[in-house]
Design an enzyme around this catalytic site. Structure first.
Site, PDB file in Angstrom:
ATOM      1  CE1 TYR A 192      -3.449   2.530   0.562  1.00 57.43           C
ATOM      2  CE2 TYR A 192      -2.359   3.652   2.993  1.00 57.43           C
ATOM      3  CZ  TYR A 192      -3.151   3.569   1.932  1.00 57.43           C
ATOM      4  OH  TYR A 192      -4.077   4.721   1.819  1.00 57.43           O
ATOM      5  CG  ASP A 223       6.093   3.714   0.591  1.00 63.05           C
ATOM      6  OD1 ASP A 223       6.358   4.301   1.876  1.00 63.05           O
ATOM      7  OD2 ASP A 223       4.727   3.848   0.535  1.00 63.05           O
ATOM      8  CE  LYS A 248       1.319   4.931   7.773  1.00 64.25           C
ATOM      9  NZ  LYS A 248       0.011   4.980   7.979  1.00 64.25           N
TER      10      LYS A 248
HETATM   11  C1  LIG Z   1       3.957   1.722   3.092  1.00 66.08           C
HETATM   12  C2  LIG Z   1       2.470   2.858   3.326  1.00 66.08           C
HETATM   13  N1  LIG Z   1       2.620   4.313   2.582  1.00 66.08           N
HETATM   14  C3  LIG Z   1       2.130   5.127   2.292  1.00 66.08           C
HETATM   15  C4  LIG Z   1       0.603   5.703   2.949  1.00 66.08           C
HETATM   16  C5  LIG Z   1      -0.597   6.034   2.971  1.00 66.08           C
HETATM   17  O1  LIG Z   1       0.251   7.258   4.000  1.00 66.08           O
HETATM   18  P1  LIG Z   1      -0.649   8.599   4.384  1.00 66.08           P
HETATM   19  O2  LIG Z   1      -2.327   7.339   5.246  1.00 66.08           O
HETATM   20  O3  LIG Z   1      -1.002   9.246   5.688  1.00 66.08           O
HETATM   21  O4  LIG Z   1      -1.431   9.136   3.320  1.00 66.08           O
HETATM   22  C6  LIG Z   1       0.711   4.265   4.218  1.00 66.08           C
HETATM   23  C7  LIG Z   1      -0.797   4.329   4.943  1.00 66.08           C
HETATM   24  O5  LIG Z   1      -0.940   4.048   5.747  1.00 66.08           O
HETATM   25  C8  LIG Z   1       1.799   3.262   4.019  1.00 66.08           C
HETATM   26  O6  LIG Z   1       1.543   2.408   5.182  1.00 66.08           O
END
Ligand SMILES: Cc1ncc(COP(=O)(O)O)c(C=O)c1O
Length: 458
Positions: free
Chosen positions: A166, A268, A296
């Site tokens: 994700y 990511d 985060k």
């Molecule tokens: C690996 C990863 N990338 C991107 C995101 C997206 O982040 P956000 O919820 O702050 O948009 C998440 C969210 O859980 C994530 O786990």
């Protein structure tokens, strides 16, 4: 070598235990259950984000302090959810509170740069080994910008992503996140499946999905799309189906491969960044990609995001050709919180603390797994960990197919009923620890897990 033997899980018993635990939980959450009805009058579904309404029911939180949160019914929990891993500083950390209060009194938003940005950029550059940074407000925004930069610099459209990962909820990458096993297609050509309705089909044509931990399949995708691949985005350790570690050489191999084909590698690190190690996955696995998406944990609980990249990738931004913009980018409250978090709280010694907690959780839960011969193992590092309910090590998303999620749901219910809050919807158990978690908090988790093991195996 001894071959491990596992207890046969009796799922009728698991179903019975789930019923008992749900029945025990419901009276504790009367206010939450009732308040959701009130909120539902004007807030769609009664929650702010769809993933806040997870079985057994949405739990409304009143406040948090350190490693603890309290729901609106007054129940206290040790928090291992930590806002999907954003609160590695713990709740209401005095340094973050002080920084935000100070800034709030001086103005909360200007849409003009403030002097804290350079301190944050410097810290991130040192941790992640990339020279230039920009700021945003969520992980979704940072992966969106990462993909756009790779496309802008290469003039190519195709992006490679990992099946089962994700990267946020934008249309460039919300494919094959938790794909339906019936529809995923062959492993060498996985289908690019939208995670939600409303994403136009044309976007799927720009995304090639590959399995994690497989360099040959990444190469196949690059060769089949020769000259069209802008880059590949990868979570260096997959964290949305338990925690799946990269095999030795995989990340460096990806970097070499994409470069050979004139493309870029993006990490990511929204979940791994500043949690698995001081320098995130870059430090933990020894590979620096071309571009990193963070969010985060870097913001100490404020909506945050940061994109780091090479000068080559930032060239269109520096030249003014590409506007990487946002009203709230570099918001003073967020940046003040980032600065305090990065320079005063998540300092090197915090990672010794995370490692110690991880050792207690790993050793304790692994001992329970051995004692009750559970078909499971512990994975993770630093502030991140998970129990994977599979007898064999997962290498990729397809290895999770067939794992019965009732077992992790029961584990979640048993922890909730015994004063431990965990992330909802975790297909596998996952936890995040904070600088405020103490050894007793880790022991509580293990003790509850022991009860779970005994109940499941007896
Ligand atoms: C690996 C990863 N990338 C991107 C995101 C997206 O982040 P956000 O919820 O702050 O948009 C998440 C969210 O859980 C994530 O786990």
């Amino acid at each position: 070598m001894s071959v491990r033997e596992f207890v046969e899980i009796d799922f009728e018993k698991v179903d019975r235990l789930i019923e008992e635990e749900e029945a025990r939980l419901e009276p504790k959450h009367r206010a939450s259950i009732e308040y959701k009805q009130v909120a539902s009058r004007t807030v769609a579904g009664g929650v702010a984000s769809s993933w806040q309404d997870a079985p057994p029911h949405a739990i409304f939180i009143d406040h948090g302090q350190g490693s603890r949160i309290w729901d609106i019914d007054g129940n206290e929990y040790v928090d291992y959810h930590l806002g999907y891993g954003a609160m590695a500083v713990g709740h209401a950390h005095p340094k973050v509170v002080e920084a935000v209060e100070r800034q709030a009194r001086r103005g909360t938003h200007f849409a003009q740069p403030t002097k804290d940005i350079a301190a944050v950029g410097e810290n991130l550059a040192e941790r992640f080994g990339l020279p230039l940074w920009r700021f945003a407000n969520s992980g979704t925004e940072t992966t969106l910008e990462a993909v756009r930069l790779m496309r802008a610099v290469t003039g190519r459209d195709v992006v490679i992503k990992i099946e089962g990962s994700y990267h946020g909820h934008h249309d460039s990458l919300m494919f094959s996140v938790i794909p339906d096993p019936e529809l995923i297609g062959p492993r060498e050509h996985p289908a690019t499946l939208p995670q939600v309705p409303g994403i136009p089909d044309v976007f799927a044509g720009l995304v090639r999905v590959v399995p994690f931990n497989d360099l040959a399949e990444a190469e196949r995708a690059l060769v089949e799309n020769e000259g069209n691949v802008a880059g590949m985005i990868v979570e260096p350790a997959m964290m949305n189906c338990g925690i799946v570690m990269p095999e030795p050489g995989y990340l460096q191999g990806l970097k070499d491969l994409v470069h050979k084909h004139g493309a870029f590698l993006a990490f990511d690190e929204v979940k791994t960044g500043c949690t698995v190690a001081w320098g995130g996955a870059v430090e933990a696995f020894g590979v620096t990609p071309d571009i990193i998406a963070l969010a985060k944990a870097i913001g100490g609980g404020l909506p945050c995001g940061a994109i780091g990249a090479t000068e080559e990738l930032f060239a269109p931004v520096l030249s003014g050709e590409l506007d990487m913009a946002g009203t709230f980018n570099g918001n003073p409250l967020t940046i003040a919180a980032c600065r305090a978090t990065l320079t005063e709280v998540l300092t090197r010694d915090a990672y010794e603390h995370f490692d110690e907690l991880h050792r207690i959780l790993d050793d304790g839960c692994s001992a329970v797994i051995d004692k009750y011969r559970l078909p499971a193992y512990v994975s993770g590092m630093g502030a991140k960990g998970s129990i994977i309910y599979s007898p064999k090590q997962l290498r990729e998303f397809r290895d999770t197919i067939g794992i019965d999620e009732r077992i992790s749901y029961l584990a979640l219910l048993m922890q909730l009923n015994r004063g431990v809050f965990k992330s909802p919807w975790s297909k596998q158990e996952t936890w995040t620890t904070s600088v405020a978690h103490i050894v007793e908090d880790a022991r509580r988790y293990v003790e509850n897990f022991e009860e779970f093991g005994a109940a499941v195996a007896s």
